[in-house]
Scaffold this motif. Structure first.
Motif, short mmCIF file in Angstrom:
data_model
loop_
_atom_site.label_atom_id
_atom_site.label_comp_id
_atom_site.label_asym_id
_atom_site.label_seq_id
_atom_site.Cartn_x
_atom_site.Cartn_y
_atom_site.Cartn_z
N GLU A 12 0.83 -1.21 0.00
CA GLU A 12 0.00 0.00 0.00
C GLU A 12 0.86 1.26 0.00
OE1 GLU A 12 -3.88 -1.77 2.41
OE2 GLU A 12 -2.24 -0.82 3.51
N ALA A 13 1.97 1.24 0.76
CA ALA A 13 2.86 2.40 0.80
C ALA A 13 3.48 2.66 -0.56
CB ALA A 13 3.95 2.18 1.85
N HIS A 14 3.88 1.58 -1.25
CA HIS A 14 4.47 1.75 -2.57
C HIS A 14 3.43 2.25 -3.57
CE1 HIS A 14 8.09 -0.16 -1.11
NE2 HIS A 14 8.64 -0.05 -2.29
N TYR A 15 2.22 1.77 -3.43
CA TYR A 15 1.15 2.23 -4.33
C TYR A 15 0.97 3.74 -4.17
CZ TYR A 15 -3.34 2.25 -6.76
OH TYR A 15 -4.36 2.50 -7.66
N GLU A 16 0.91 4.18 -2.92
CA GLU A 16 0.74 5.61 -2.66
C GLU A 16 1.93 6.41 -3.19
OE1 GLU A 16 0.72 8.30 1.34
OE2 GLU A 16 -0.92 6.84 1.16
N GLN A 17 3.14 5.94 -2.93
CA GLN A 17 4.33 6.68 -3.34
C GLN A 17 4.44 6.81 -4.85
OE1 GLN A 17 7.60 4.61 -1.45
NE2 GLN A 17 6.72 4.93 0.59
N SER A 18 3.88 5.87 -5.58
CA SER A 18 4.00 5.91 -7.05
C SER A 18 3.39 7.17 -7.63
CB SER A 18 3.34 4.67 -7.67
OG SER A 18 1.92 4.75 -7.58
N TYR A 19 2.40 7.74 -6.96
CA TYR A 19 1.74 8.94 -7.47
C TYR A 19 2.59 10.20 -7.29
CZ TYR A 19 -2.70 6.58 -8.33
OH TYR A 19 -3.68 5.76 -8.82
N ALA A 20 3.63 10.12 -6.47
CA ALA A 20 4.50 11.28 -6.26
C ALA A 20 5.66 11.31 -7.24
CB ALA A 20 5.04 11.26 -4.83
N LEU A 21 5.76 10.30 -8.09
CA LEU A 21 6.92 10.15 -8.97
C LEU A 21 6.68 10.75 -10.35
CD1 LEU A 21 7.67 6.40 -8.20
CD2 LEU A 21 8.76 8.39 -7.16
N PRO A 22 7.76 11.10 -11.04
CA PRO A 22 7.61 11.53 -12.43
C PRO A 22 7.32 10.34 -13.33
CG PRO A 22 9.94 11.45 -11.83
CD PRO A 22 9.15 11.16 -10.57
N GLU A 23 6.85 10.64 -14.53
CA GLU A 23 6.53 9.65 -15.56
C GLU A 23 5.27 8.86 -15.18
OE1 GLU A 23 9.92 7.41 -16.91
OE2 GLU A 23 11.24 9.15 -16.84
N ASP A 24 5.02 7.79 -15.91
CA ASP A 24 3.78 7.02 -15.78
C ASP A 24 4.05 5.69 -15.10
OD1 ASP A 24 1.47 5.44 -16.23
OD2 ASP A 24 0.96 6.63 -17.98
N HIS A 25 3.29 5.40 -14.05
CA HIS A 25 3.51 4.16 -13.30
C HIS A 25 2.22 3.34 -13.14
CE1 HIS A 25 7.60 5.42 -12.36
NE2 HIS A 25 7.08 6.63 -12.19
N ARG A 26 1.40 3.40 -14.16
CA ARG A 26 0.14 2.65 -14.11
C ARG A 26 0.38 1.15 -14.05
NH1 ARG A 26 -3.12 5.54 -18.95
NH2 ARG A 26 -0.97 5.65 -19.73
N GLU A 27 1.38 0.65 -14.77
CA GLU A 27 1.64 -0.79 -14.76
C GLU A 27 2.07 -1.26 -13.38
OE1 GLU A 27 4.29 -2.01 -17.81
OE2 GLU A 27 3.04 -1.26 -19.46
N GLU A 28 2.96 -0.50 -12.74
CA GLU A 28 3.39 -0.88 -11.39
C GLU A 28 2.21 -0.83 -10.41
OE1 GLU A 28 4.94 1.29 -13.35
OE2 GLU A 28 7.13 1.28 -13.04
N ARG A 29 1.36 0.18 -10.55
CA ARG A 29 0.21 0.27 -9.66
C ARG A 29 -0.74 -0.91 -9.87
NH1 ARG A 29 0.92 5.97 -10.14
NH2 ARG A 29 -0.40 6.15 -11.98
N ALA A 30 -0.94 -1.29 -11.12
CA ALA A 30 -1.82 -2.43 -11.40
C ALA A 30 -1.26 -3.69 -10.76
CB ALA A 30 -1.96 -2.61 -12.91
N ALA A 31 0.05 -3.88 -10.84
CA ALA A 31 0.67 -5.06 -10.22
C ALA A 31 0.55 -5.01 -8.70
CB ALA A 31 2.14 -5.14 -10.62
N LEU A 32 0.78 -3.84 -8.12
CA LEU A 32 0.65 -3.70 -6.67
C LEU A 32 -0.78 -3.97 -6.22
CD1 LEU A 32 2.85 -0.51 -6.23
CD2 LEU A 32 3.36 -2.78 -5.29
N LYS A 33 -1.74 -3.47 -6.99
CA LYS A 33 -3.14 -3.67 -6.63
C LYS A 33 -3.51 -5.14 -6.68
CE LYS A 33 -7.37 -1.00 -7.14
NZ LYS A 33 -8.04 0.07 -7.94
N ARG A 34 -3.01 -5.86 -7.68
CA ARG A 34 -3.29 -7.30 -7.76
C ARG A 34 -2.71 -8.02 -6.55
NH1 ARG A 34 -2.12 -6.45 -13.33
NH2 ARG A 34 0.04 -7.14 -13.03
N LEU A 35 -1.51 -7.64 -6.15
CA LEU A 35 -0.89 -8.28 -4.99
C LEU A 35 -1.64 -7.95 -3.70
CD1 LEU A 35 2.89 -7.81 -5.84
CD2 LEU A 35 1.60 -9.96 -5.80
N ILE A 36 -2.10 -6.71 -3.58
CA ILE A 36 -2.89 -6.34 -2.41
C ILE A 36 -4.16 -7.17 -2.35
CG2 ILE A 36 -4.25 -4.47 -1.37
CD1 ILE A 36 -2.13 -2.52 -2.48
N ASP A 37 -4.80 -7.37 -3.49
CA ASP A 37 -6.02 -8.19 -3.54
C ASP A 37 -5.73 -9.62 -3.10
OD1 ASP A 37 -7.47 -6.03 -4.40
OD2 ASP A 37 -7.41 -6.58 -6.52
#
Length: 228
Positions: A86-111
């Motif tokens: 969850e912390a990594h998911y949140e931090q991804s929004y503070a980063l430059p560029e696009d991190h939708r793929e990483e967020r999708a992977a993190l969300k699947r793991l959280i599920d």
């Protein structure tokens, strides 16, 4: 006079650069408006980029940690992994560029982790209610994070100090303001309103003749949400 377009702001900036862009030549932050120095912008971009590199390294390690999680892992181990995801998911929004793929992977793991916790809960109705409430809160939290200003405010090392919050919010988009009003509690909104009122009144008293209509519209929206 240097304008925003003449500075090399990036298309998908990180949190530090976003705040510099909000401040650049913005009278809500200072009068006369202050220009962002090119070297300050470069330093922010470099720091944001370093954060992104560190995120990618930690992301790979976190994926390995999740893959190696034994089926009989205890609740403490599972909860620790969930918090890290969850912390990594949140931090991804503070980063430059696009991190939708990483967020999708993190969300699947959280599920997947949540499914494990549901199994651990067995038939305990209290545990079920707590997990259900947590999933609802997480869904709201993740939705709010889609607004850059929320991600920047919530970052553990947020560059938006209390002295800049009012000017920052008054410079935000309508969607960002709606999200901030949902994020803040009643006392926080009251403080934001007071500081925003004071800042606009200060600019009025200076008699500088700038157009504050958009800022007043944003303030009216905050007031409306605070009174709802």
């Amino acid at each position: 006079m240097l304008n925003t377009m003449e500075l090399p702001f990036t298309h998908k900036p990180g949190r530090r650069e976003r705040q510099l862009r909000r401040r650049h030549q913005n009278p809500l932050f200072a009068w006369p408006p202050q220009e962002v120095a090119p070297e300050a912008l470069l330093a922010a971009q470099q720091a944001d980029h370093e954060d992104m590199l560190a995120f990618r390294e930690h992301f790979r390690a976190l994926i390995e940690r999740a893959v190696d999680l034994p089926p009989d892992a205890g609740s403490d181990v599972v909860l620790s992994l969930k918090e890290a995801l969850e912390a990594h998911y949140e931090q991804s929004y503070a980063l430059p560029e696009d991190h939708r793929e990483e967020r999708a992977a993190l969300k699947r793991l959280i599920d997947l982790v949540m499914k494990t916790l549901w199994r651990h809960a067995g038939s305990d109705p209290l545990a079920h209610q707590e997990l259900s409430d947590e999933e609802t809160a997480r869904a709201i939290h993740f939705r709010l994070l889609e607004q850059p200003l929320v991600a920047d405010i919530l970052h553990p090392n947020s560059g938006i100090g209390a002295d800049e919050l009012a000017a920052t919010v008054l410079s935000a988009t309508t969607d960002e303001i709606e999200a901030v009003c949902e994020l803040f509690d009643g006392n926080e909104l009251a403080q934001l309103l007071a500081h925003s009122d004071a800042r606009l009144a200060e600019l009025d008293q200076q008699g500088i003749g700038i157009d504050l209509s958009q800022a007043r519209d944003r303030l009216a929206l905050i007031r409306l949400r605070a009174e709802a």
